[in-house]
Design a protein around this motif. Structure first.
Motif, PDB file in Angstrom:
ATOM      1  N   ASP A  31       0.821  -1.453   0.153  1.00 34.45           N
ATOM      2  CA  ASP A  31      -0.020   0.016   0.115  1.00 34.45           C
ATOM      3  C   ASP A  31       0.776   1.248   0.199  1.00 34.45           C
ATOM      4  OD1 ASP A  31      -2.556  -1.302   0.265  1.00 34.45           O
ATOM      5  OD2 ASP A  31      -1.986  -1.578   2.119  1.00 34.45           O
ATOM      6  N   ASP A  33       0.979   5.423   1.046  1.00 36.60           N
ATOM      7  CA  ASP A  33       0.489   6.387   2.018  1.00 36.60           C
ATOM      8  C   ASP A  33      -0.809   6.684   1.427  1.00 36.60           C
ATOM      9  OD1 ASP A  33       2.899   6.200   3.508  1.00 36.60           O
ATOM     10  OD2 ASP A  33       3.649   8.257   2.664  1.00 36.60           O
ATOM     11  N   GLY A  34      -1.825   6.764   2.419  1.00 36.34           N
ATOM     12  CA  GLY A  34      -3.478   7.281   2.297  1.00 36.34           C
ATOM     13  C   GLY A  34      -3.741   6.177   1.339  1.00 36.34           C
ATOM     14  N   PHE A  36      -6.030   3.264  -0.689  1.00 34.54           N
ATOM     15  CA  PHE A  36      -7.180   3.388  -1.447  1.00 34.54           C
ATOM     16  C   PHE A  36      -7.941   2.422  -1.742  1.00 34.54           C
ATOM     17  CE2 PHE A  36      -9.413   4.641  -5.451  1.00 34.54           C
ATOM     18  CZ  PHE A  36     -10.495   4.974  -4.846  1.00 34.54           C
ATOM     19  N   ASP A  65     -11.420   8.243   4.892  1.00 33.05           N
ATOM     20  CA  ASP A  65     -10.758   7.703   5.808  1.00 33.05           C
ATOM     21  C   ASP A  65     -11.338   6.433   6.327  1.00 33.05           C
ATOM     22  OD1 ASP A  65      -8.672   9.021   5.936  1.00 33.05           O
ATOM     23  OD2 ASP A  65      -9.434  10.488   7.357  1.00 33.05           O
ATOM     24  N   GLN A  98     -10.964   8.601  -5.324  1.00 34.24           N
ATOM     25  CA  GLN A  98      -9.589   9.169  -5.732  1.00 34.24           C
ATOM     26  C   GLN A  98      -9.309   9.388  -7.270  1.00 34.24           C
ATOM     27  OE1 GLN A  98      -5.843   7.200  -4.502  1.00 34.24           O
ATOM     28  NE2 GLN A  98      -6.341   7.600  -2.388  1.00 34.24           N
ATOM     29  N   ASP A 131       7.494   7.023  -1.176  1.00 39.11           N
ATOM     30  CA  ASP A 131       5.933   6.460  -1.167  1.00 39.11           C
ATOM     31  C   ASP A 131       5.715   5.684  -2.514  1.00 39.11           C
ATOM     32  OD1 ASP A 131       3.252   6.287  -0.644  1.00 39.11           O
ATOM     33  OD2 ASP A 131       2.771   8.321  -1.284  1.00 39.11           O
TER      34      ASP A 131
END
Ligand code: DAO
Length: 182
Positions: A31, A33-34, A36, A65, A98, A131
């Motif tokens: 994954d 960062d963040g 989805f 989130d 996103q 990332d």
């Protein structure tokens, strides 16, 4: 040896996007960062009459989130001088999903069974990736064939991501739903 420099990552040689087309099931994911895309991730790549690659992806995603839903995503791919390195523009079927621009590299594939994708979003000042995300794809929803495991493990090591992947379950829950509106 792995120097973990993004610029030194080896990608698939003589990548053939026509052979790559069709459906791939994500069976493993590192994954970004963040986070989805969560699970039940199925991507279908197509080559248009203009020769350009596009993709649709379905999966369970997490938005706001903590809200999980089934989503349909779209991607268009811009070619670069290296055939296995693309720039991917992506967006969702609904506006609250996103969207963005990512690198999309095909690290290795045998076209018929497995494929290893990699995307570095942020390169650190020392040239390593700050990332990244990576998808392990299989042509089979049941997972990778035993004989492909060593190759995939070796490539994870070369990406400096060994041990950072999780299994992506396919429960079939999202098969009949392209979108659930919230
Ligand atoms: O899972 O956190 C994440 C990042 C995923 C972003 C890309 C989603 C859309 C992909 C479109 C088709 C290609 C596989």
């Amino acid at each position: 040896a792995q120097d973990c420099q993004v610029a030194n990552i080896q990608v698939m040689q003589n990548f053939n996007k026509t052979m790559y087309a069709g459906t791939w099931y994500a069976v493993g994911k590192k994954d970004p960062d963040g986070l989805f895309l969560l699970d039940n991730i199925v991507a279908t790549f197509s080559i248009g009459e203009d020769g350009k690659m596009t993709a649709t992806a379905k999966g369970r995603v997490i938005i706001l989130d903590n809200w999980e839903m089934c989503a349909e995503m779209f991607g268009t791919f811009e070619e670069t001088p290296e055939p296995a390195k693309f720039k991917m523009k992506y967006w969702g079927a609904a506006s609250y999903l996103q969207s963005g621009n990512d690198n999309h590299w095909v690290i290795d594939t045998d076209y018929d069974n497995y494929a290893i994708h990699y995307s570095c979003r942020v390169v650190d000042t020392d040239g390593t990736c700050l990332d990244s995300y990576s998808l392990i794809f299989s042509r089979h929803p049941t997972g990778l064939r035993a004989e492909d495991q060593p190759t995939v493990t070796q490539k994870k090591l070369e990406l400096c991501l060994l041990g950072k992947y999780r299994r992506v379950p396919h429960t079939g829950e999202m098969r009949f739903t392209s979108l659930l509106h919230v």
